[in-house]
Design a protein around this motif. Structure first.
Motif, PDB file in Angstrom:
ATOM      1  N   GLN A 421       0.829  -1.206   0.000  1.00 25.44           N
ATOM      2  CA  GLN A 421       0.000   0.000   0.000  1.00 25.44           C
ATOM      3  C   GLN A 421       0.864   1.257   0.000  1.00 25.44           C
ATOM      4  O   GLN A 421       0.570   2.230  -0.699  1.00 25.44           O
ATOM      5  CB  GLN A 421      -0.946   0.014   1.199  1.00 25.44           C
ATOM      6  N   ALA A 422       1.943   1.224   0.779  1.00 26.51           N
ATOM      7  CA  ALA A 422       2.862   2.370   0.805  1.00 26.51           C
ATOM      8  C   ALA A 422       3.470   2.599  -0.577  1.00 26.51           C
ATOM      9  O   ALA A 422       3.609   3.746  -1.025  1.00 26.51           O
ATOM     10  CB  ALA A 422       3.962   2.139   1.836  1.00 26.51           C
ATOM     11  N   GLY A 423       3.827   1.511  -1.260  1.00 28.65           N
ATOM     12  CA  GLY A 423       4.397   1.640  -2.600  1.00 28.65           C
ATOM     13  C   GLY A 423       3.422   2.263  -3.570  1.00 28.65           C
ATOM     14  O   GLY A 423       3.800   3.122  -4.388  1.00 28.65           O
ATOM     15  N   MET A 424       2.159   1.851  -3.512  1.00 33.12           N
ATOM     16  CA  MET A 424       1.146   2.425  -4.405  1.00 33.12           C
ATOM     17  C   MET A 424       0.929   3.910  -4.129  1.00 33.12           C
ATOM     18  O   MET A 424       0.610   4.682  -5.036  1.00 33.12           O
ATOM     19  CB  MET A 424      -0.172   1.665  -4.241  1.00 33.12           C
ATOM     20  N   LEU A 425       1.104   4.302  -2.884  1.00 28.82           N
ATOM     21  CA  LEU A 425       0.922   5.715  -2.515  1.00 28.82           C
ATOM     22  C   LEU A 425       2.196   6.538  -2.683  1.00 28.82           C
ATOM     23  O   LEU A 425       2.188   7.749  -2.459  1.00 28.82           O
ATOM     24  CB  LEU A 425       0.460   5.799  -1.054  1.00 28.82           C
ATOM     25  N   GLY A 426       3.303   5.885  -3.027  1.00 24.12           N
ATOM     26  CA  GLY A 426       4.571   6.593  -3.196  1.00 24.12           C
ATOM     27  C   GLY A 426       5.201   7.011  -1.882  1.00 24.12           C
ATOM     28  O   GLY A 426       5.890   8.028  -1.821  1.00 24.12           O
ATOM     29  N   LEU A 427       4.969   6.226  -0.844  1.00 24.84           N
ATOM     30  CA  LEU A 427       5.470   6.558   0.493  1.00 24.84           C
ATOM     31  C   LEU A 427       6.691   5.717   0.833  1.00 24.84           C
ATOM     32  O   LEU A 427       6.843   4.594   0.348  1.00 24.84           O
ATOM     33  CB  LEU A 427       4.384   6.330   1.551  1.00 24.84           C
ATOM     34  N   ASP A 428       7.550   6.262   1.674  1.00 29.43           N
ATOM     35  CA  ASP A 428       8.740   5.543   2.128  1.00 29.43           C
ATOM     36  C   ASP A 428       8.596   5.223   3.613  1.00 29.43           C
ATOM     37  O   ASP A 428       8.721   6.103   4.466  1.00 29.43           O
ATOM     38  CB  ASP A 428       9.995   6.395   1.878  1.00 29.43           C
ATOM     39  N   LEU A 429       8.321   3.945   3.921  1.00 28.39           N
ATOM     40  CA  LEU A 429       8.168   3.508   5.309  1.00 28.39           C
ATOM     41  C   LEU A 429       9.290   2.569   5.714  1.00 28.39           C
ATOM     42  O   LEU A 429       9.154   1.791   6.670  1.00 28.39           O
ATOM     43  CB  LEU A 429       6.813   2.821   5.491  1.00 28.39           C
ATOM     44  N   SER A 430      10.419   2.653   5.003  1.00 29.41           N
ATOM     45  CA  SER A 430      11.522   1.713   5.247  1.00 29.41           C
ATOM     46  C   SER A 430      12.108   1.857   6.643  1.00 29.41           C
ATOM     47  O   SER A 430      12.694   0.907   7.174  1.00 29.41           O
ATOM     48  CB  SER A 430      12.620   1.907   4.191  1.00 29.41           C
ATOM     49  N   LYS A 431      11.958   3.026   7.264  1.00 24.23           N
ATOM     50  CA  LYS A 431      12.525   3.232   8.592  1.00 24.23           C
ATOM     51  C   LYS A 431      11.563   2.843   9.712  1.00 24.23           C
ATOM     52  O   LYS A 431      11.917   2.924  10.884  1.00 24.23           O
ATOM     53  CB  LYS A 431      12.952   4.687   8.762  1.00 24.23           C
ATOM     54  N   ALA A 432      10.361   2.419   9.357  1.00 26.59           N
ATOM     55  CA  ALA A 432       9.390   2.007  10.371  1.00 26.59           C
ATOM     56  C   ALA A 432       9.593   0.536  10.721  1.00 26.59           C
ATOM     57  O   ALA A 432      10.058  -0.258   9.906  1.00 26.59           O
ATOM     58  CB  ALA A 432       7.974   2.233   9.860  1.00 26.59           C
ATOM     59  N   THR A 433       9.226   0.191  11.944  1.00 26.27           N
ATOM     60  CA  THR A 433       9.184  -1.217  12.363  1.00 26.27           C
ATOM     61  C   THR A 433       7.761  -1.720  12.135  1.00 26.27           C
ATOM     62  O   THR A 433       6.803  -1.102  12.612  1.00 26.27           O
ATOM     63  CB  THR A 433       9.558  -1.356  13.846  1.00 26.27           C
ATOM     64  N   ILE A 434       7.627  -2.811  11.410  1.00 22.04           N
ATOM     65  CA  ILE A 434       6.295  -3.365  11.123  1.00 22.04           C
ATOM     66  C   ILE A 434       6.154  -4.701  11.849  1.00 22.04           C
ATOM     67  O   ILE A 434       6.991  -5.594  11.691  1.00 22.04           O
ATOM     68  CB  ILE A 434       6.079  -3.553   9.612  1.00 22.04           C
ATOM     69  N   ILE A 435       5.105  -4.825  12.652  1.00 21.66           N
ATOM     70  CA  ILE A 435       4.867  -6.040  13.440  1.00 21.66           C
ATOM     71  C   ILE A 435       3.474  -6.576  13.115  1.00 21.66           C
ATOM     72  O   ILE A 435       2.482  -5.821  13.171  1.00 21.66           O
ATOM     73  CB  ILE A 435       4.979  -5.758  14.950  1.00 21.66           C
ATOM     74  N   ASP A 436       3.416  -7.850  12.777  1.00 23.78           N
ATOM     75  CA  ASP A 436       2.136  -8.527  12.594  1.00 23.78           C
ATOM     76  C   ASP A 436       1.802  -9.223  13.915  1.00 23.78           C
ATOM     77  O   ASP A 436       2.428 -10.233  14.272  1.00 23.78           O
ATOM     78  CB  ASP A 436       2.241  -9.550  11.460  1.00 23.78           C
ATOM     79  N   PRO A 437       0.835  -8.701  14.672  1.00 24.14           N
ATOM     80  CA  PRO A 437       0.551  -9.281  15.993  1.00 24.14           C
ATOM     81  C   PRO A 437       0.244 -10.780  15.937  1.00 24.14           C
ATOM     82  O   PRO A 437       0.626 -11.526  16.850  1.00 24.14           O
ATOM     83  CB  PRO A 437      -0.669  -8.486  16.467  1.00 24.14           C
ATOM     84  N   SER A 438      -0.438 -11.227  14.869  1.00 27.87           N
ATOM     85  CA  SER A 438      -0.838 -12.638  14.813  1.00 27.87           C
ATOM     86  C   SER A 438       0.354 -13.572  14.688  1.00 27.87           C
ATOM     87  O   SER A 438       0.267 -14.749  15.074  1.00 27.87           O
ATOM     88  CB  SER A 438      -1.792 -12.862  13.637  1.00 27.87           C
ATOM     89  N   ASN A 439       1.491 -13.054  14.172  1.00 31.99           N
ATOM     90  CA  ASN A 439       2.682 -13.886  14.018  1.00 31.99           C
ATOM     91  C   ASN A 439       3.810 -13.485  14.966  1.00 31.99           C
ATOM     92  O   ASN A 439       4.937 -13.977  14.839  1.00 31.99           O
ATOM     93  CB  ASN A 439       3.201 -13.807  12.575  1.00 31.99           C
ATOM     94  N   SER A 440       3.504 -12.607  15.899  1.00 34.29           N
ATOM     95  CA  SER A 440       4.554 -12.096  16.775  1.00 34.29           C
ATOM     96  C   SER A 440       4.745 -12.990  18.003  1.00 34.29           C
ATOM     97  O   SER A 440       3.758 -13.448  18.603  1.00 34.29           O
ATOM     98  CB  SER A 440       4.213 -10.677  17.238  1.00 34.29           C
ATOM     99  N   PRO A 441       5.991 -13.249  18.404  1.00 31.78           N
ATOM    100  CA  PRO A 441       6.238 -14.005  19.650  1.00 31.78           C
ATOM    101  C   PRO A 441       5.730 -13.266  20.880  1.00 31.78           C
ATOM    102  O   PRO A 441       5.603 -13.861  21.965  1.00 31.78           O
ATOM    103  CB  PRO A 441       7.766 -14.148  19.671  1.00 31.78           C
ATOM    104  N   LEU A 442       5.426 -11.967  20.716  1.00 33.98           N
ATOM    105  CA  LEU A 442       4.907 -11.198  21.845  1.00 33.98           C
ATOM    106  C   LEU A 442       3.453 -11.546  22.153  1.00 33.98           C
ATOM    107  O   LEU A 442       2.972 -11.286  23.269  1.00 33.98           O
ATOM    108  CB  LEU A 442       5.009  -9.692  21.557  1.00 33.98           C
ATOM    109  N   MET A 443       2.749 -12.100  21.173  1.00 31.82           N
ATOM    110  CA  MET A 443       1.317 -12.339  21.342  1.00 31.82           C
ATOM    111  C   MET A 443       1.016 -13.184  22.582  1.00 31.82           C
ATOM    112  O   MET A 443       0.211 -12.793  23.443  1.00 31.82           O
ATOM    113  CB  MET A 443       0.743 -12.990  20.090  1.00 31.82           C
TER     114      MET A 443
END
Length: 693
Positions: A421-443
């Motif tokens: 989605q970021a690519g389609m919008l022309g956004l740069d989110l490379s410096k963000a941390t992305i976490i999928d809660p459903s696959n996270s060991p933190l869950m």
């Protein structure tokens, strides 16, 4: 000196803003060691004023640090309704200078040069956003004293309406008669008016100015020869025997470069005691005399004349010279000495110094407030978790904040979907941390921890697992465990979805036991705090007191001096009934718990904000007329009031901001803009910094 800047500006060209800047700089240099010159808007790439100030005063600056926009770039941005972007850039550039220098002298631009139609003087806008006292320079040439007094009165009124501190007025270019007349009418004027006579020599061009303006080459002569002043340019189109009868003092002879006879005649006429002194020679057509001829000239002793060469033809050159506006060059020792002598004679330096020492401003514009948010958050970057990363507005806000390195961001969601989605919008989110809660060991860790926190309330492990599948719960647990410093949610979810997990997990910060909200209302000249406009529907006296105390603490975090108005439909002892009694009781509770806080209540809104009304209704109150925090008696009043003020006055409303929690959790409106999200994230980061302290 108390203030760190001064804004010098006029309403029209050739008023003498540079002349006044020189005088003020001379005054400042005698008292301060490290001074910067800043001209936010320049008319052309190589601005003469900037070049002159750096060279003459030996400022430790490069020219690129002295301006932000060209006039063309400014017009383009204003035509696209990007004024806020312009102001933000100017504020940022100013603060870069302010950090390094003891004082920043700011010179405005000629607003008549701006073809874009504005409803206001843009110099005023810049000065207000830089919290600058203002020195107004008036061009008095060919104006009567009545005209000048009217012009001054109108500018004073405009500055007063903008809440800009008018330091002084300098009326420049007065002829002797008007000087005498005007002096009688402005005696003992406040703020002081200083009168400067017209100096004819400052209106003459020098050879150096012609060289610079026409981009001419110096073929012969010294730097001293370039300083000579020109009384009139003269085209040499006659034969020698007729031409020499027309030589006059201060002539600039314009002649094609192949007229060697004319060149030699001018040089010898200049040496002759029987002829007037010629200022210089301008060779046209790009024709340079041959080397033997130049050798001949160099052999003439005490030639004392500058010879310039340009590619333009003779008549083009004459027209271009006619359009040059006399100014200052660093080598103009005589001009500079004359101007500084007149400035020091006319302007009382001690008065200016005293005014600068006593000048104060409480102005905080929306642009200034937002710039401060960026600066504070960037200084100590915090990790803010955003659970609603499937919303386009959230992603756009994240892109802006990451580009400015204001915060560190954690986005919750499917990494592939977010990146796509970021690519389609022309956004740069490379410096963000992305976490999928459903696959996270933190869950699983969070599920078990949440279960332990709530099992005494009857929560089952299954319910805890179900709750943690909601991203707001997962994000709140991240904040609780220090895996994130703060959370911002609400673009998609309701306020209840944001607050309930916070109350269950984060809890309130004693002695505050109530979660409430406030809004920063950024008016044109200041920032006010409105509370509570989003959470508590009908608070009792104890709860109102807690809202007031929490709001005072939050205001302090953001540099706003707390002066609390407990709002009601009556002021002082004039009203009775349960509603006003509740406000009166809440005021007394705050006073007893925090006697150091300035608080007034019950008080009506007009008496809280308007000094004229305050003098009538509560003349002895330290809050009336100057309140900064407005506590509304109920949600209905607060919510409607803030929206009415926002829409009718074009105020920028930032919030709602939650307060009272142990760690920062903030709620967005589902109708929020990207700017709203950016501001809320920045505020959350700053709240985290304050919690650490």
């Amino acid at each position: 000196m108390s203030v760190k800047n001064l804004y010098i500006a006029s309403l029209e060209p050739n008023a003498g803003s540079l002349f006044v800047s020189m005088g003020i700089m001379e005054l400042l240099k005698s008292r301060l060691g490290n001074i910067a010159f800043y001209k936010p808007i320049i008319s052309e790439k190589n601005d003469n004023d900037i070049h002159f100030m750096i060279e003459h005063f030996a400022l430790e600056q490069i020219e690129q640090s002295c301006f932000s926009y060209s006039l063309d770039a400014l017009e383009s941005l204003l035509s696209e309704n990007r004024e806020s972007e312009v102001i933000e850039t100017i504020i940022e550039q100013y603060h870069v200078l302010e950090k390094v220098y003891d004082f920043v002298l700011i010179q405005g631009f000629d607003p008549s040069a701006l073809s874009t139609i504005l409803s206001h003087n843009f110099n005023h806008t810049i000065a207000k956003n830089l919290q600058s006292p203002y020195l107004f320079v008036v061009n008095a040439k060919a104006k009567s004293s009545e005209h000048l007094l009217h012009e001054i009165a109108m500018e004073r009124l405009s500055l007063k309406n903008e809440h800009i501190d008018l330091l002084s007025i300098i009326v420049n270019r007065l002829d002797d008669d008007e000087h005498r007349c005007f002096e009688r009418q402005t005696h003992e004027h406040s703020p002081p008016i200083f009168l400067i006579r017209e100096l004819d020599e400052l209106n003459t061009l020098s050879i150096a100015e012609v060289k610079r303006s026409l981009n001419a080459d110096l073929i012969f002569g010294t730097q001293e020869d370039l300083e000579r002043t020109i009384k009139q340019p003269k085209i040499a189109a006659m034969t020698i025997e007729h031409l020499i009868t027309h030589f006059e003092e201060g002539d600039l002879i314009i002649v094609p470069g192949d007229r060697l006879d004319v060149i030699l005649s001018v040089i010898y006429a200049n040496r002759s005691s029987d002829f007037p002194s010629i200022a210089g020679i301008l060779l046209t057509g790009g024709i340079i005399p041959p080397e033997p001829f130049l050798k001949l000239i160099r052999g003439i002793s005490e030639c004392n004349i500058a010879i310039l060469s340009v590619t333009n033809d003779t008549y083009q050159s004459a027209i271009l010279i006619d359009h040059i506006v006399p100014s200052f060059c660093p080598i103009h020792d005589r001009k500079i000495a004359l101007s500084m002598g007149e400035f020091m004679r006319a302007v009382d330096s001690e008065t200016i110094t005293t005014l600068l020492q006593t000048s104060r401003t409480d102005i905080i514009t929306p642009s200034m407030f937002q710039y401060g948010l960026y600066q504070r958050s960037h200084h100590n970057r915090k990790r803010i978790v955003l659970p609603e990363s499937n919303d386009e507005r959230i992603l756009r806000a994240a892109d802006m904040l990451l580009r400015r390195e204001a915060v560190e961001l954690i986005l919750l969601g499917d990494p592939i979907a977010i990146v796509n989605q970021a690519g389609m919008l022309g956004l740069d989110l490379s410096k963000a941390t992305i976490i999928d809660p459903s696959n996270s060991p933190l869950m699983q860790i969070y599920v078990e921890q949440f279960y332990r926190l709530r099992k005494h309330k009857g929560m089952s492990l299954h319910t805890a697992q179900d709750a943690m599948t909601h991203r707001t719960y997962f994000a709140t647990m991240m904040v609780h465990n220090g895996d994130a410093d703060g959370m911002v949610s609400g673009a998609i979810h309701t306020t209840q979805d944001t607050i309930l997990p916070a109350l269950q997990i984060i809890k309130t910060s004693l002695p505050i036991t109530l979660v409430s909200s406030l809004l920063f209302m950024c008016m044109s000249n200041n920032v006010l705090v409105y509370a509570d406009c989003a959470v508590n529907q009908d608070p009792n006296a104890e709860e109102l007191a807690q809202i007031a105390i929490a709001s005072a603490l939050t205001a302090k975090q953001f540099g706003i001096e707390p002066r609390i108005a407990m709002l009601s439909y009556s002021t002082g002892d004039s009203g009775h009934g349960s509603d006003v009694d509740k406000v009166r009781e809440a005021t007394q509770i705050v006073k007893s718990l925090h006697p150091e806080l300035l608080i007034e209540g019950p008080i009506q809104y007009d008496a809280a904000i308007d000094p004229d009304v305050a003098r009538i209704k509560l003349p002895e109150s330290p809050v009336a007329g100057c309140a900064t925090i407005f506590i509304f008696p109920d949600l209905n009043t607060g919510n409607n009031t803030y929206k009415a003020v926002q829409r009718s006055s074009n105020a920028v409303a930032i919030g709602p901001i939650l307060q009272g929690l142990k760690k920062p959790i903030n709620d967005l409106s589902r109708g929020c803009s990207v700017a709203d999200i950016v501001n809320t994230i920045l505020i959350t980061a700053i709240q985290t910094q304050s919690e650490e302290k």
